[in-house]
Write a protein that holds these residues in place. Structure first.
Motif, mmCIF file in Angstrom:
data_model
loop_
_atom_site.group_PDB
_atom_site.id
_atom_site.type_symbol
_atom_site.label_atom_id
_atom_site.label_comp_id
_atom_site.label_asym_id
_atom_site.label_seq_id
_atom_site.Cartn_x
_atom_site.Cartn_y
_atom_site.Cartn_z
ATOM 1 N N GLN A 153 0.814 -1.217 0.000
ATOM 2 C CA GLN A 153 0.000 0.000 0.000
ATOM 3 C C GLN A 153 0.844 1.261 0.000
ATOM 4 O OE1 GLN A 153 -3.419 -0.021 -0.260
ATOM 5 N NE2 GLN A 153 -3.062 -2.212 -0.611
ATOM 6 N N LYS A 154 2.049 1.153 0.561
ATOM 7 C CA LYS A 154 2.884 2.343 0.719
ATOM 8 C C LYS A 154 4.341 1.984 0.469
ATOM 9 C CE LYS A 154 3.930 6.062 4.007
ATOM 10 N NZ LYS A 154 3.692 6.573 5.390
ATOM 11 N N GLY A 155 4.988 2.758 -0.391
ATOM 12 C CA GLY A 155 6.389 2.499 -0.704
ATOM 13 C C GLY A 155 7.315 2.880 0.442
ATOM 14 N N LEU A 156 8.419 2.134 0.561
ATOM 15 C CA LEU A 156 9.405 2.417 1.596
ATOM 16 C C LEU A 156 10.405 3.443 1.102
ATOM 17 C CD1 LEU A 156 10.318 -1.061 3.091
ATOM 18 C CD2 LEU A 156 8.734 0.625 3.982
ATOM 19 N N ARG A 157 10.874 4.257 2.012
ATOM 20 C CA ARG A 157 11.973 5.164 1.713
ATOM 21 C C ARG A 157 13.267 4.575 2.260
ATOM 22 N NH1 ARG A 157 10.242 11.461 2.774
ATOM 23 N NH2 ARG A 157 8.793 11.660 1.023
ATOM 24 N N GLY A 158 14.357 4.959 1.630
ATOM 25 C CA GLY A 158 15.652 4.535 2.145
ATOM 26 C C GLY A 158 15.925 3.065 1.913
ATOM 27 N N HIS A 159 16.654 2.469 2.856
ATOM 28 C CA HIS A 159 17.133 1.093 2.724
ATOM 29 C C HIS A 159 15.990 0.091 2.785
ATOM 30 C CE1 HIS A 159 19.649 -2.422 3.233
ATOM 31 N NE2 HIS A 159 19.001 -2.726 4.337
ATOM 32 N N ILE A 160 16.019 -0.906 1.899
ATOM 33 C CA ILE A 160 15.072 -2.014 1.925
ATOM 34 C C ILE A 160 15.868 -3.275 2.269
ATOM 35 C CG2 ILE A 160 13.395 -3.358 0.612
ATOM 36 C CD1 ILE A 160 12.898 -0.962 -1.139
ATOM 37 N N PRO A 161 15.506 -3.987 3.330
ATOM 38 C CA PRO A 161 16.305 -5.146 3.757
ATOM 39 C C PRO A 161 16.117 -6.359 2.851
ATOM 40 C CG PRO A 161 14.354 -4.955 5.115
ATOM 41 C CD PRO A 161 14.371 -3.730 4.237
ATOM 42 N N PHE A 162 17.094 -7.259 2.904
ATOM 43 C CA PHE A 162 16.998 -8.523 2.184
ATOM 44 C C PHE A 162 16.250 -9.539 3.042
ATOM 45 C CE2 PHE A 162 20.797 -6.606 0.304
ATOM 46 C CZ PHE A 162 20.577 -6.821 -1.039
ATOM 47 N N ARG A 163 15.488 -10.392 2.386
ATOM 48 C CA ARG A 163 14.881 -11.516 3.081
ATOM 49 C C ARG A 163 15.970 -12.553 3.375
ATOM 50 N NH1 ARG A 163 10.083 -12.418 -1.178
ATOM 51 N NH2 ARG A 163 9.194 -10.318 -1.078
ATOM 52 N N PRO A 164 15.743 -13.423 4.359
ATOM 53 C CA PRO A 164 16.756 -14.447 4.691
ATOM 54 C C PRO A 164 17.182 -15.283 3.499
ATOM 55 C CG PRO A 164 15.097 -14.354 6.419
ATOM 56 C CD PRO A 164 14.607 -13.450 5.306
#
Length: 233
Positions: A153-164
């Motif tokens: 619903q809403k985009g993230l700002r900045g760093h996006i983490p990796f999944r395991p």
């Protein structure tokens, strides 16, 4: 004088000598650039001796004491960057994966995003290997998009983490590089890492498209032999 026999007066004198007609603001900008360079060199100097200490068997607690920080801080600061040996094209693929996650408003980077990143590097070895079997980039993209989670619903700002599983695939890419005798990690290694992370979405996508782990490994190995003088893939 510092242990390096360099004083603040020396640095000021040199900057003034090299920029005789510059105003104060221009000198501030130049001073900041030199500050970054000195900081980077200092960090590299410490990293060099931390690596030597680890090779000699020193613990992170001992290294932290030598630096004057906690064990956790020392380990976090000096643990090697997982992308340090990645080629430019492979690093760009990681950036494209992050942007794919951002476009779909996902809160983490999955292996399916990493696969899209490899498709965004048409000069990369992985792209060539993928299209040799799948015959169509669009076919692969359609398969990936069908497997993507619903858009957020809403985009993230900045760093996006990796999944395991994405972290696992990145580690598997480094292992594939070592197996093939390379000292760099390219897009071909990344592709092997994805399919070897067997329970990941990307691995399932690749299997559904007709790829196998052994087949991709052999194809990447053969292609690497043709590009042995070019680690930029």
């Amino acid at each position: 004088m510092s242990p390096l026999n360099i004083s603040l007066a020396d640095l000021i004198a040199r900057l003034d000598e090299e920029m005789p007609g510059a105003d104060h603001l221009a000198r501030i900008s130049e001073a900041q650039l030199r500050n970054r360079t000195l900081t980077d060199l200092g960090n590299q100097l410490v990293d060099h001796y931390v690596s030597k200490a680890k090779e000699a068997g020193a613990s992170w607690s001992e290294i932290g004491d030598a630096i004057g920080v906690t064990r956790q801080a020392a380990q976090q600061r000096h643990t090697p960057n997982p992308f340090e040996r990645f080629t430019k094209r492979n690093r760009h693929g990681i950036v494209l994966a992050q942007e794919a996650a951002r476009t779909y408003k996902h809160d983490s980077i999955g292996t399916e995003h990493l696969l899209l990143g490899l498709l965004g590097e048409p000069q990369g070895l992985a792209y060539k290997v993928l299209l040799a079997e799948a015959e169509s980039e669009q076919r692969i993209r359609d398969a990936v998009e069908a497997a993507l989670p619903p858009a957020g619903q809403k985009g993230l700002r900045g760093h996006i983490p990796f999944r395991p599983e994405s972290k696992e695939a990145i580690e598997a890419a480094s292992r594939a590089s070592a197996e093939l005798g390379n000292d760099w990690v390219g897009t071909g290694h990344a592709l092997i890492g994805l399919i070897r992370t067997a329970e990941s979405p990307a691995a399932q996508i690749l299997r559904d498209l007709g790829f196998t782990a052994d087949g991709l490994y052999a194809a990447v190995k053969a292609e690497l032999a043709k590009r042995s003088d070019s680690p930029g893939e």
